[in-house]
Design a protein around this motif. Structure first.
Motif, short mmCIF file in Angstrom:
data_model
loop_
_atom_site.label_atom_id
_atom_site.label_comp_id
_atom_site.label_asym_id
_atom_site.label_seq_id
_atom_site.Cartn_x
_atom_site.Cartn_y
_atom_site.Cartn_z
N GLY A 372 27.87 6.58 38.81
CA GLY A 372 27.18 8.09 38.49
C GLY A 372 27.96 8.86 39.05
N LEU A 373 29.06 8.69 39.83
CA LEU A 373 29.94 9.82 40.26
C LEU A 373 31.39 9.34 39.96
CD1 LEU A 373 30.10 12.27 42.24
CD2 LEU A 373 30.32 10.80 43.89
N ASP A 374 32.07 10.41 39.24
CA ASP A 374 33.52 10.09 38.95
C ASP A 374 34.43 10.45 40.01
OD1 ASP A 374 35.91 9.93 37.66
OD2 ASP A 374 35.37 10.95 35.76
N VAL A 375 35.29 9.35 40.47
CA VAL A 375 36.05 9.68 41.69
C VAL A 375 37.24 10.64 41.22
CG1 VAL A 375 37.74 7.78 41.57
CG2 VAL A 375 37.02 8.73 43.80
N TYR A 376 37.58 10.46 40.11
CA TYR A 376 38.63 11.27 39.34
C TYR A 376 38.15 12.74 39.36
CZ TYR A 376 40.87 6.88 38.39
OH TYR A 376 41.38 5.33 38.38
N GLN A 377 37.17 12.93 39.04
CA GLN A 377 36.61 14.35 38.79
C GLN A 377 36.48 14.95 40.29
OE1 GLN A 377 33.35 15.74 36.38
NE2 GLN A 377 33.34 13.88 35.19
N VAL A 378 36.34 13.93 41.24
CA VAL A 378 36.36 14.45 42.74
C VAL A 378 37.64 15.03 42.88
CG1 VAL A 378 35.82 14.01 45.16
CG2 VAL A 378 34.25 13.22 43.15
N MET A 379 38.82 14.31 42.44
CA MET A 379 40.13 14.32 42.87
C MET A 379 40.64 15.79 42.29
SD MET A 379 43.52 12.13 42.14
CE MET A 379 43.69 12.06 40.51
N GLU A 380 39.98 15.78 40.98
CA GLU A 380 40.29 17.17 40.20
C GLU A 380 39.73 18.41 41.04
OE1 GLU A 380 42.46 17.18 37.93
OE2 GLU A 380 42.35 19.49 37.63
N ASN A 381 38.69 18.08 41.37
CA ASN A 381 37.92 19.52 41.97
C ASN A 381 38.64 19.51 43.28
OD1 ASN A 381 35.90 20.73 43.79
ND2 ASN A 381 34.63 20.54 41.77
N SER A 383 41.77 19.33 43.39
CA SER A 383 42.89 19.76 43.22
C SER A 383 42.69 21.46 43.04
CB SER A 383 43.76 19.17 42.06
OG SER A 383 43.23 19.46 41.01
N HIS A 384 41.67 21.77 42.34
CA HIS A 384 41.22 23.13 42.47
C HIS A 384 41.11 23.89 43.85
CE1 HIS A 384 39.19 21.85 38.33
NE2 HIS A 384 40.62 22.23 38.14
N ARG A 385 41.05 23.16 44.84
CA ARG A 385 40.96 23.65 46.13
C ARG A 385 42.21 23.54 46.71
NH1 ARG A 385 34.87 22.99 48.16
NH2 ARG A 385 33.94 22.54 46.08
N GLY A 386 43.30 23.07 46.20
CA GLY A 386 44.68 23.24 46.57
C GLY A 386 45.15 21.82 46.92
N TRP A 387 44.26 20.74 46.83
CA TRP A 387 45.01 19.32 47.47
C TRP A 387 45.55 18.49 46.33
CZ3 TRP A 387 44.26 18.23 52.38
CH2 TRP A 387 43.54 19.11 53.28
N SER A 388 46.62 17.93 46.78
CA SER A 388 47.37 17.08 45.97
C SER A 388 47.29 15.73 46.47
CB SER A 388 48.76 17.42 45.96
OG SER A 388 49.33 16.58 45.26
N THR A 434 37.76 17.42 33.55
CA THR A 434 39.02 18.16 33.22
C THR A 434 40.29 17.43 33.90
OG1 THR A 434 38.96 19.54 35.21
CG2 THR A 434 38.01 20.48 33.24
N GLY A 435 41.41 18.32 33.61
CA GLY A 435 42.60 17.66 34.35
C GLY A 435 43.08 16.17 34.28
N MET A 436 43.30 15.63 35.50
CA MET A 436 43.87 14.05 35.53
C MET A 436 42.49 13.11 35.36
SD MET A 436 46.75 13.91 35.57
CE MET A 436 47.20 12.01 36.07
N ALA A 437 41.05 13.57 35.43
CA ALA A 437 40.19 12.81 35.27
C ALA A 437 40.06 11.96 33.79
CB ALA A 437 38.81 13.48 35.35
N PRO A 438 40.05 12.87 32.78
CA PRO A 438 39.97 12.35 31.52
C PRO A 438 41.49 11.18 31.25
CG PRO A 438 40.40 14.69 31.28
CD PRO A 438 40.14 14.27 32.61
N VAL A 439 42.43 11.59 31.89
CA VAL A 439 43.82 10.94 31.57
C VAL A 439 43.43 9.50 32.23
CG1 VAL A 439 46.08 10.80 32.27
CG2 VAL A 439 45.14 13.04 31.65
N TYR A 440 42.79 9.51 33.25
CA TYR A 440 42.90 7.96 33.86
C TYR A 440 41.64 7.38 33.20
CZ TYR A 440 45.72 8.27 38.08
OH TYR A 440 46.96 8.24 38.68
N GLY A 441 40.55 8.00 32.81
CA GLY A 441 39.54 7.45 32.16
C GLY A 441 40.35 6.90 30.91
N MET A 442 41.38 7.93 29.99
CA MET A 442 41.78 7.40 28.97
C MET A 442 42.88 5.98 29.40
SD MET A 442 43.85 10.21 26.89
CE MET A 442 45.25 10.22 27.86
N ALA A 443 43.77 6.17 30.36
CA ALA A 443 44.49 5.01 30.69
C ALA A 443 43.72 3.77 30.57
CB ALA A 443 45.27 5.20 31.86
#
Ligand SMILES: Cc1ncc(COP(=O)(O)O)c(C=O)c1O
Length: 465
Positions: A372-381, A383-388, A434-443
């Motif tokens: 129920g929690l998408d870890v890639y969306q957490v990563m994307e969020n 990245s909005h806070r500056g983290w890579s 947004t961002g990498m979340a759908p890309v990983y989902g797609m992959a």
């Protein structure tokens, strides 16, 4: 849905718009002051988030005095090329000593005198691994009569082993990992056959930062008469000191008789400039299968120890300078800071509801999310806070590799606060992808060929001016 090509285009566009582009040589050369100005402007326009600890891995030391010191050494040696040992004997000295110091740190003192630990300097972890795999291939063909030598490696071993397998036409037998993300010993034993050239273990693995059961893998390799490569690209310059500091580190190096080669990256936790690594072998034989010699070329007798011909001697000088200036006490202190910060981050992540730390790592924390929690969306969020951070897959996860940048007071707290905040935000807006979340989902859903085409297109774009 976001498009990775569009994201890349967005990242590169400001640089293309704000700075002059050269599609061919300028008719007259620019003034050096103008060129220096341009390069400095590009450097200052670049967002140096890594300096404030916002990047996973990437820059492992990064203190301004250390960077200035390495640059000073580079400048003093910028013309050096170890291909011409007659012109630059210092480059040869630096490289021999880098190999000797790395080998001594990794248990070479325990090797019998008839098979000393040997090695060469390379351009990075990938090259060290490629060199070792090529040496095993040629050794297996010539000495063991294996027509198509195979590599046995856990699924978590670095992509460089796959690259080696493809480049050198060596079948790669991937074996699963156990619940703790360590190589499954039964599967390793089952995968070793009369065609096996080498078995691989990592100390630690790139994705989850866990150490494979190296003593058991090395013992199995010795019993079956095959090579055992320990990939310590990430851990070579941390684990020896971690062990002395009392962390639970099983033997992973040349102290184990079955270990026949290792890779250890000086340009990671060795704190050298990017472009250097060490590959080590038990004895002289395997290293000789790495070398290249040509006796009948009109260009003369040709010999080179690694893949490249000419090489940047200045990088070996900076690597040597980093090693001798830091010394055992400096590496131990750096490891202490990294391991303490790693433990804080690992425990802090584990305490965030909804996140789960994978395996039992020391300083690289990989985490997955509950259903129920998408870890890639957490990563994307994040990245909005500056983290890579690094996105992982199979299973879906994200990791942070702790470097000295994260040991600066306040950085670990900021990471944990941002991570907790990101999890809350993603929970509140679960559908917004947004961002990498759908890309990983797609992959994860597209056929491999389609994903490969996407990645190839991405690489093509990098070379457009
Ligand atoms: C365990 C491991 N092996 C190999 C490599 C490849 O190193 P490089 O990127 O220097 O080629 C890495 C890089 O992170 C790594 O973590």
């Amino acid at each position: 849905m976001s498009d990775p090509m569009a994201d890349l285009e967005r990242q590169l566009k400001p640089y293309r718009d704000r700075f002059p582009s050269f599609r061919e040589l300028p008719p007259e050369g620019l003034a050096r002051t103008e060129v220096t100005g341009l390069v400095e402007q590009l450097a200052s326009a670049e967002d140096c988030r890594w300096r404030d600890g916002y990047a996973s891995g990437a820059v492992y030391h990064g203190d301004p005095e250390h960077v200035a010191f390495l640059s000073q050494i580079y400048a003093a040696q910028s013309q050096s090329n170890p291909l011409h040992a007659d012109l630059w004997p210092s480059a040869t000295k630096f490289e021999a000593e880098i190999v000797a110091m790395t080998a001594a740190m990794l248990g070479a003192g325990h090797a019998p005198p008839e098979t000393p630990v040997t090695g060469t300097v390379s351009s990075g972890g990938t090259e060290s691994i490629l060199l070792a795999m090529k040496a095993y291939r040629d050794f297996a063909r010539e000495r063991r009569g294996i027509a198509t030598p195979e590599i046995v490696a856990p699924v978590t071993a670095h992509a460089a082993f796959d690259k080696a397998a493809r480049f050198f036409d060596m079948p790669l037998v991937r074996v699963p990992v156990d619940g703790g993300f360590r190589a499954d010993l039964g599967a390793v034993a089952g995968a070793v056959t009369e065609r096996t050239a080498v078995v691989v273990g990592s100390a630690p693995t790139f994705p989850h930062g866990v150490i494979d059961p190296i003593p058991q893998i090395a013992a199995l390799a010795a019993e079956r008469g095959v090579g055992c490569h320990v990939d310590a690209c990430l851990g070579g310059f941390i684990l020896p000191w971690a062990e002395q500091l009392g962390y639970p580190v099983p033997p992973f190096d040349f102290r184990l008789p079955g270990v026949t080669s290792m890779s250890a990256d000086t340009h990671k936790y060795g704190y050298a400039a990017k472009g250097s690594s060490v590959v080590l072998y038990r004895g002289r034989d395997l290293r000789q299968f790495q070398y290249y010699t040509l006796t009948d070329w009109p260009g003369g007798l040709y010999l080179s120890p690694t893949f490249a011909g000419s090489r940047p001697g200045a990088l070996s000088a900076t690597c040597w300078a980093a090693m001798v200036s830091i010394g055992k006490s400096g590496y131990t202190e750096a490891a202490r800071r990294i391991l303490e910060t790693g433990a804080r981050i690992r425990d802090g992540v584990a305490a965030i509801p909804g996140l789960r730390v994978l395996g039992d790592p020391l300083w690289v924390t990989a985490f997955a999310a509950d259903d129920g929690l998408d870890v890639y969306q957490v990563m994307e969020n994040m990245s909005h806070r500056g983290w890579s951070l690094n996105g992982l897959q199979r299973p879906a996860a994200v990791h942070l590799a702790v470097t000295l940048r994260h040991t600066v007071p306040g950085v670990a707290d900021r990471f944990l606060a941002d991570l907790a905040g990101s999890v809350e935000e993603v929970r509140a807006n679960p559908g917004v992808s947004t961002g990498m979340a759908p890309v990983y989902g797609m992959a994860a859903t597209l056929p491999a060929d389609v994903v490969r085409q996407l990645l190839t297109g991405y690489l093509d774009m990098l070379f457009e001016v």
